[in-house]
Structures are given as structure tokens and as C-alpha cells.
Design an enzyme around this catalytic site. Structure first.
Site, PDB file in Angstrom:
ATOM      1  N   ARG A   1     -13.559   0.920 -10.480  1.00 56.17           N
ATOM      2  CA  ARG A   1     -14.720   1.742 -10.834  1.00 56.17           C
ATOM      3  C   ARG A   1     -15.035   1.576 -12.316  1.00 56.17           C
ATOM      4  O   ARG A   1     -16.199   1.575 -12.716  1.00 56.17           O
ATOM      5  CB  ARG A   1     -14.468   3.200 -10.471  1.00 56.17           C
ATOM      6  CG  ARG A   1     -15.755   3.987 -10.372  1.00 56.17           C
ATOM      7  CD  ARG A   1     -15.610   5.256  -9.574  1.00 56.17           C
ATOM      8  NE  ARG A   1     -15.225   5.008  -8.215  1.00 56.17           N
ATOM      9  CZ  ARG A   1     -14.416   5.788  -7.494  1.00 56.17           C
ATOM     10  NH1 ARG A   1     -13.887   6.868  -8.044  1.00 56.17           N
ATOM     11  NH2 ARG A   1     -14.126   5.496  -6.254  1.00 56.17           N
TER      12      ARG A   1
ATOM     13  N   ARG B   1     -13.290  12.555 -18.057  1.00 54.45           N
ATOM     14  CA  ARG B   1     -12.812  12.054 -16.763  1.00 54.45           C
ATOM     15  C   ARG B   1     -13.947  12.132 -15.765  1.00 54.45           C
ATOM     16  O   ARG B   1     -14.672  13.137 -15.704  1.00 54.45           O
ATOM     17  CB  ARG B   1     -11.609  12.888 -16.302  1.00 54.45           C
ATOM     18  CG  ARG B   1     -11.303  12.758 -14.831  1.00 54.45           C
ATOM     19  CD  ARG B   1      -9.946  13.271 -14.417  1.00 54.45           C
ATOM     20  NE  ARG B   1      -9.921  13.662 -13.021  1.00 54.45           N
ATOM     21  CZ  ARG B   1     -10.031  12.822 -11.977  1.00 54.45           C
ATOM     22  NH1 ARG B   1     -10.175  11.527 -12.176  1.00 54.45           N
ATOM     23  NH2 ARG B   1     -10.016  13.280 -10.735  1.00 54.45           N
ATOM     24  N   ILE B   2     -14.144  11.068 -14.987  1.00 52.41           N
ATOM     25  CA  ILE B   2     -15.150  11.075 -13.920  1.00 52.41           C
ATOM     26  C   ILE B   2     -14.440  10.713 -12.621  1.00 52.41           C
ATOM     27  O   ILE B   2     -14.015   9.577 -12.447  1.00 52.41           O
ATOM     28  CB  ILE B   2     -16.329  10.119 -14.237  1.00 52.41           C
ATOM     29  CG1 ILE B   2     -15.838   8.783 -14.789  1.00 52.41           C
ATOM     30  CG2 ILE B   2     -17.297  10.732 -15.225  1.00 52.41           C
ATOM     31  CD1 ILE B   2     -16.972   7.796 -15.017  1.00 52.41           C
ATOM     32  N   GLY B   3     -14.283  11.709 -11.769  1.00 47.92           N
ATOM     33  CA  GLY B   3     -13.475  11.490 -10.574  1.00 47.92           C
ATOM     34  C   GLY B   3     -14.107  12.059  -9.322  1.00 47.92           C
ATOM     35  O   GLY B   3     -15.275  12.457  -9.310  1.00 47.92           O
TER      36      GLY B   3
ATOM     37  N   GLU C   1      -8.114  18.058  -7.155  1.00 45.15           N
ATOM     38  CA  GLU C   1      -7.972  16.662  -7.589  1.00 45.15           C
ATOM     39  C   GLU C   1      -6.580  16.546  -8.190  1.00 45.15           C
ATOM     40  O   GLU C   1      -5.754  17.423  -7.952  1.00 45.15           O
ATOM     41  CB  GLU C   1      -9.097  16.248  -8.559  1.00 45.15           C
ATOM     42  CG  GLU C   1      -9.282  17.186  -9.738  1.00 45.15           C
ATOM     43  CD  GLU C   1      -8.428  16.903 -10.925  1.00 45.15           C
ATOM     44  OE1 GLU C   1      -8.722  15.957 -11.663  1.00 45.15           O
ATOM     45  OE2 GLU C   1      -7.458  17.683 -11.177  1.00 45.15           O
ATOM     46  N   MET C   2      -6.297  15.497  -8.969  1.00 42.35           N
ATOM     47  CA  MET C   2      -4.901  15.293  -9.349  1.00 42.35           C
ATOM     48  C   MET C   2      -4.669  14.982 -10.831  1.00 42.35           C
ATOM     49  O   MET C   2      -3.571  14.552 -11.195  1.00 42.35           O
ATOM     50  CB  MET C   2      -4.302  14.175  -8.464  1.00 42.35           C
ATOM     51  CG  MET C   2      -4.478  14.474  -6.981  1.00 42.35           C
ATOM     52  SD  MET C   2      -3.725  13.275  -5.870  1.00 42.35           S
ATOM     53  CE  MET C   2      -2.020  13.804  -5.963  1.00 42.35           C
ATOM     54  N   GLU C   3      -5.672  15.202 -11.710  1.00 44.36           N
ATOM     55  CA  GLU C   3      -5.517  14.757 -13.105  1.00 44.36           C
ATOM     56  C   GLU C   3      -5.965  15.732 -14.199  1.00 44.36           C
ATOM     57  O   GLU C   3      -5.418  15.691 -15.312  1.00 44.36           O
ATOM     58  CB  GLU C   3      -6.287  13.431 -13.331  1.00 44.36           C
ATOM     59  CG  GLU C   3      -5.724  12.224 -12.624  1.00 44.36           C
ATOM     60  CD  GLU C   3      -6.198  12.098 -11.181  1.00 44.36           C
ATOM     61  OE1 GLU C   3      -7.174  12.797 -10.810  1.00 44.36           O
ATOM     62  OE2 GLU C   3      -5.599  11.341 -10.398  1.00 44.36           O
TER      63      GLU C   3
ATOM     64  N   SER D   1     -16.016  14.398  -2.777  1.00 44.52           N
ATOM     65  CA  SER D   1     -15.967  13.247  -1.861  1.00 44.52           C
ATOM     66  C   SER D   1     -15.578  13.678  -0.454  1.00 44.52           C
ATOM     67  O   SER D   1     -15.845  12.963   0.503  1.00 44.52           O
ATOM     68  CB  SER D   1     -14.978  12.202  -2.361  1.00 44.52           C
ATOM     69  OG  SER D   1     -13.683  12.771  -2.453  1.00 44.52           O
ATOM     70  N   ASP D   2     -14.926  14.851  -0.339  1.00 41.49           N
ATOM     71  CA  ASP D   2     -14.616  15.357   0.996  1.00 41.49           C
ATOM     72  C   ASP D   2     -14.552  16.879   0.985  1.00 41.49           C
ATOM     73  O   ASP D   2     -14.215  17.486  -0.024  1.00 41.49           O
ATOM     74  CB  ASP D   2     -13.323  14.740   1.556  1.00 41.49           C
ATOM     75  CG  ASP D   2     -12.219  14.641   0.532  1.00 41.49           C
ATOM     76  OD1 ASP D   2     -12.325  13.777  -0.367  1.00 41.49           O
ATOM     77  OD2 ASP D   2     -11.287  15.439   0.606  1.00 41.49           O
TER      78      ASP D   2
HETATM   79  N1  HPA Z   1      -6.789  15.959  -2.705  1.00 38.85           N
HETATM   80  C1  HPA Z   1      -6.476  15.555  -3.931  1.00 38.85           C
HETATM   81  N2  HPA Z   1      -7.263  14.798  -4.655  1.00 38.85           N
HETATM   82  C2  HPA Z   1      -8.430  14.406  -4.126  1.00 38.85           C
HETATM   83  C3  HPA Z   1      -8.818  14.788  -2.854  1.00 38.85           C
HETATM   84  C4  HPA Z   1      -7.949  15.617  -2.114  1.00 38.85           C
HETATM   85  O1  HPA Z   1      -8.239  16.000  -0.968  1.00 38.85           O
HETATM   86  N3  HPA Z   1     -10.029  14.231  -2.600  1.00 38.85           N
HETATM   87  C5  HPA Z   1     -10.376  13.523  -3.698  1.00 38.85           C
HETATM   88  N4  HPA Z   1      -9.408  13.635  -4.629  1.00 38.85           N
END
Ligand code: HPA
Length: 234
Positions: A24, A87-89, A179-181, A203-204
Site C-alpha cells: 500500500r 497512520r492510515i489503516g 485495529e492493532m497499532e 473494512s469489515d
Molecule cells: N481486527 C483487528 N484488526 C483489524 C480488523 C479486525 O477485525 N479488521 C481490520 N483490521
């Protein structure tokens, strides 16, 4: 040169856009910047520097998770004199009040991670984005008539888990997405007196199972990328 980023001093701009995924970073560099130079490819974590509307900007990946962004953002701030990291996530929404393609500006990141405590003796389990870039992003979004949603999120160390329940910390702080960061980025910026923000495209949506497909992702992230670049101009 730092331990994990092979760029030379002066090869990274004062403002860095940081997606998780190195490809990306390449997409942004190739499609949004001019006079682009690849300045680091250590571990295939790509960093590029180029011009956006004449202003020097760098874009490079954080990798996934707290340890990875902890390393890259620390080296950018301390070895390359970076002032601002955006951060762009992407994130998963815990609530169906958020929709796929929504763009969030993280106003607080809550985490069970011990990163802030053991790295910097920061005891809080919820951190805001340090500095002025959070409000600059809000203003820039307003000028562009982009609906940017200030949101409290959960930074998790866990992607796969046994229970489908919303984790305790996310319930405690009423987190709308995961998210994770962001938490580690904010901890580093707070400790070092730097600017950091996190923009996330949903995204979901976890309760409904709705998600953005892989081939929709590139175009889905465009409004967030353009917002980050426009804010970086200031
Ligand atoms: N969990 C953690 N990080 C993520 C997720 C998720 O469902 N979707 C996009 N980043």
C-alpha cells in the site's frame, strides 16, 4: 541509517504517512507522489519519499501490530527527525452503526497492551493522539466535505480468538472499532513530544459479517489517503 530503516539521514520527510502494508505504501507513492525515491526496503518494509503538490512527504509501512509499529515509528521520530506520523489503516467495526467505507479519525485508542507501560512508564490504558494533527485532519475533512468520524477504538494484539464476545476493554471504553497499532503509535508520540494521528477506513463490520473485498480495497482507501496527504500539506 537506523536499525530497521536503511534510509540515510535527510531522506525521510518531516511528515510520514504510514499504512500497515508495504504494497500500500508503494501504491500511494506511485499514484499520489511525484519524483518518488525508494529510500528503504529492509525486510521488504518499503519507505518512499516524494512530492505531493510540491511538498516533500514520505510514505512507508508499519507492519502489523503493536511491536512492529512501535519499532518503525520510534526510529522515524528519533533517527530521522520526523515530526508527524499519520497512520492510515483499516479496522473492524464492533457495531453496525458504522458501515464499510466509513472513515474514522481515532480520538482515543484503548488497549490491554503493556507497551506504553513497559516502554515509557505511561500507565494509562487509553491514549489520545498527541499534538495538533488530529484536529488538522478534522478541519481538512470539513473543508473537503468528507464525513470523518471521531471514534474511540480498541488496539488489540489479537486478530483470531476463541470468543466472539466484544473484549472487556472495548466494552469498558465503548470502543466502536478494532485495529492493532494506534495505541503504540500514540504512546511513542506522547513520550517523544511528537504529532501522531490514526485514520481508519472500516473494512469489515464484525456483527453483520459485511466486508470490503480485496479488489475494492485500493479505491476504498482513496478518500482517506487524499485526506492524509492534504492535511500533510499544512
Ligand atoms: N481486527 C483487528 N484488526 C483489524 C480488523 C479486525 O477485525 N479488521 C481490520 N483490521
Amino acid at each position: 541509517m537506523s536499525v530497521h530503516i536503511a534510509a540515510k539521514k535527510g531522506e525521510i520527510a518531516k511528515t510520514v504517512l504510514q499504512p500497515g502494508d508495504p504494497r500500500r505504501a508503494r501504491y500511494i507513492a506511485e499514484n499520489f507522489l511525484e519524483e518518488v525515491k525508494l529510500v528503504s526496503e529492509t525486510r521488504s518494509i518499503l519507505y518512499f519519499t516524494g512530492l505531493y503538490k510540491g511538498k516533500e512527504i514520505s510514505v512507508g509501512a508499519s507492519g502489523m501490530g503493536v511491536p512492529s509499529i512501535g519499532i518503525y515509528s520510534y526510529e522515524l521520530f528519533t533517527e530521522f527527525d520526523v515530526d508527524t506520523i499519520i497512520r492510515i489503516g483499516t479496522c473492524g467495526a464492533y457495531t453496525d452503526e458504522l458501515k464499510v467505507f466509513d472513515v474514522l479519525n481515532v480520538n482515543n485508542a484503548a488497549s490491554e497492551s503493556t507497551y506504553a507501560k513497559y516502554a515509557w512508564e505511561i500507565e494509562e490504558e487509553i491514549l489520545p493522539p498527541p499534538g495538533h494533527i488530529f484536529s488538522l485532519l478534522n478541519k481538512t475533512a470539513e473543508n473537503r466535505s468528507l464525513n470523518l468520524i471521531p471514534t474511540t477504538i480498541h488496539t488489540s494484539d489479537i486478530f483470531y480468538r476463541k470468543s466472539q464476545e466484544i473484549p472487556e476493554i472495548a466494552k469498558k471504553y465503548n470502543c466502536s472499532a478494532v485495529e492493532m497499532e494506534a495505541f503504540a503509535l500514540f504512546a511513542n508520540a506522547q513520550y517523544l513530544g511528537k504529532n501522531a494521528a490514526t485514520l481508519l477506513t472500516v473494512s469489515d463490520v464484525i456483527p453483520t459479517g459485511e466486508f470490503i473485498s480485496a479488489d475494492q480495497r485500493e479505491s476504498a482507501l482513496k478518500p482517506m489517503i487524499e485526506l492524509a496527504l492534504e492535511a500533510a500539506m499544512n
